[in-house]
Enzyme design. Structure first.
Site, PDB file in Angstrom:
ATOM      1  N   GLU A 120       0.850  -1.198   0.000  1.00  0.00           N
ATOM      2  CA  GLU A 120       0.000   0.000   0.000  1.00  0.00           C
ATOM      3  C   GLU A 120       0.884   1.247   0.000  1.00  0.00           C
ATOM      4  O   GLU A 120       1.984   1.231   0.562  1.00  0.00           O
ATOM      5  CB  GLU A 120      -0.905  -0.085   1.247  1.00  0.00           C
ATOM      6  CG  GLU A 120      -1.682   1.143   1.634  1.00  0.00           C
ATOM      7  CD  GLU A 120      -2.840   1.477   0.714  1.00  0.00           C
ATOM      8  OE1 GLU A 120      -2.583   1.666  -0.492  1.00  0.00           O
ATOM      9  OE2 GLU A 120      -3.972   1.588   1.197  1.00  0.00           O
ATOM     10  N   ASP A 121       0.405   2.321  -0.626  1.00  0.00           N
ATOM     11  CA  ASP A 121       1.212   3.546  -0.679  1.00  0.00           C
ATOM     12  C   ASP A 121       1.336   4.232   0.673  1.00  0.00           C
ATOM     13  O   ASP A 121       2.427   4.576   1.109  1.00  0.00           O
ATOM     14  CB  ASP A 121       0.641   4.525  -1.731  1.00  0.00           C
ATOM     15  CG  ASP A 121      -0.852   4.831  -1.538  1.00  0.00           C
ATOM     16  OD1 ASP A 121      -1.481   4.293  -0.599  1.00  0.00           O
ATOM     17  OD2 ASP A 121      -1.394   5.618  -2.344  1.00  0.00           O
ATOM     18  N   ASP A 124      -2.984   6.332   6.543  1.00  0.00           N
ATOM     19  CA  ASP A 124      -3.335   7.645   7.090  1.00  0.00           C
ATOM     20  C   ASP A 124      -4.238   7.408   8.316  1.00  0.00           C
ATOM     21  O   ASP A 124      -3.740   7.126   9.405  1.00  0.00           O
ATOM     22  CB  ASP A 124      -4.039   8.407   5.962  1.00  0.00           C
ATOM     23  CG  ASP A 124      -4.353   9.843   6.289  1.00  0.00           C
ATOM     24  OD1 ASP A 124      -3.705  10.418   7.150  1.00  0.00           O
ATOM     25  OD2 ASP A 124      -5.277  10.408   5.661  1.00  0.00           O
ATOM     26  N   PHE A 173      -0.499  16.614   3.223  1.00  0.00           N
ATOM     27  CA  PHE A 173      -0.961  15.847   2.062  1.00  0.00           C
ATOM     28  C   PHE A 173       0.172  15.746   1.060  1.00  0.00           C
ATOM     29  O   PHE A 173       0.696  16.758   0.597  1.00  0.00           O
ATOM     30  CB  PHE A 173      -2.194  16.492   1.421  1.00  0.00           C
ATOM     31  CG  PHE A 173      -2.878  15.561   0.465  1.00  0.00           C
ATOM     32  CD1 PHE A 173      -3.763  14.598   0.936  1.00  0.00           C
ATOM     33  CD2 PHE A 173      -2.602  15.609  -0.893  1.00  0.00           C
ATOM     34  CE1 PHE A 173      -4.377  13.705   0.062  1.00  0.00           C
ATOM     35  CE2 PHE A 173      -3.208  14.708  -1.776  1.00  0.00           C
ATOM     36  CZ  PHE A 173      -4.097  13.763  -1.289  1.00  0.00           C
ATOM     37  N   ARG A 186       1.003  11.375  -9.907  1.00  0.00           N
ATOM     38  CA  ARG A 186       1.430  10.012  -9.541  1.00  0.00           C
ATOM     39  C   ARG A 186       2.800   9.693 -10.121  1.00  0.00           C
ATOM     40  O   ARG A 186       3.521   8.855  -9.611  1.00  0.00           O
ATOM     41  CB  ARG A 186       0.434   8.974 -10.083  1.00  0.00           C
ATOM     42  CG  ARG A 186      -0.925   8.993  -9.430  1.00  0.00           C
ATOM     43  CD  ARG A 186      -1.688   7.729  -9.830  1.00  0.00           C
ATOM     44  NE  ARG A 186      -3.117   7.822  -9.582  1.00  0.00           N
ATOM     45  CZ  ARG A 186      -3.696   7.563  -8.420  1.00  0.00           C
ATOM     46  NH1 ARG A 186      -2.978   7.227  -7.386  1.00  0.00           N
ATOM     47  NH2 ARG A 186      -5.006   7.645  -8.282  1.00  0.00           N
TER      48      ARG A 186
END
Ligand code: IMP
Length: 197
Positions: A120-121, A124, A173, A186
């Site tokens: 997973e990136d 959060d 962010f 991306r």
């Protein structure tokens, strides 16, 4: 013109210093390419060491954000790796989690008896990962671990277990290296903070 190009009657430009035309003037680079690359090699080594010799390691990439991380991670691993892709709902154009997770694309193959690692990136609030771990655990893998390139620990709403974390970052962010804002950025080779954050 090299001899092969000359034989075919074509000209080939030899490009040695090409850089993609990304304007990063309004972005703060948080983690550069070199640091990302070094950390991913270390994570790959950790994952390899944690799985018994000879056992297949089945990586499940969470689309879309995880695709760059997955691509670099697997190329630092041994040939015993297999992979699959799953897609979950994202934030769309918002920079805050709605807390609602939906399955958009399921895996192509089953997980029963396999050694699975979620790729997973970013974690959060932890809501997406909790949902994903629950649905994958229900498919009876032999083991289930999770690798996240980034973690924002101060934002966590649920206590989710992440076995491998690339970098812990502040509550900003971020974009690049697979992470988007409204589907853009991306393809940045580094991780940057979105301006105005
Ligand atoms: P969580 O459910 O709140 O943990 O959010 C996880 C998902 O939100 C990640 O897979 C990302 O797609 C997205 N996300 C969270 N933080 C960021 C960020 O800083 N930049 C881009 N996407 C983010």
């Amino acid at each position: 013109m090299d001899s092969e190009s000359a034989r075919r009657g074509r000209t080939t430009a030899v490009v040695t210093d090409y850089r993609p035309p990304t304007d990063v003037s309004d972005m703060d680079i948080l983690i550069d390419e070199t640091r990302i690359g070094d950390r991913i090699k270390a994570m790959a080594a950790e994952i390899e060491a944690d799985h018994p010799d000879g056992d297949e390691i089945h990586l499940v990439c969470v689309l879309k954000g995880g695709f760059v991380f997955m691509s670099d991670l697997v190329r630092s691993m041994s040939p015993r790796v297999t992979m699959d892709f799953i897609a979950l709902s994202s934030y769309g154009k918002s920079t805050k989690s709605s807390g609602e997770v939906r399955l958009l694309k399921d895996l192509d193959s089953g997980l029963e008896g396999r050694r699975v690692v979620i790729v997973e990136d970013i974690v959060d609030t932890g809501l997406t990962l909790t949902y994903l771990q629950d649905i994958l655990r229900a498919r009876a893998p032999r083991s289930l671990k999770t690798a996240c390139l980034l973690s924002k620990p101060s934002r966590r709403l649920v206590d989710v277990k992440v076995d491998y974390i690339g970098f812990s970052i502040e509550d900003k962010f971020v974009i690049g290296y697979g992470l988007d804002y409204g589907e853009k950025y991306r393809n940045l080779a580094h991780i940057a903070v979105l301006s105005g954050e």
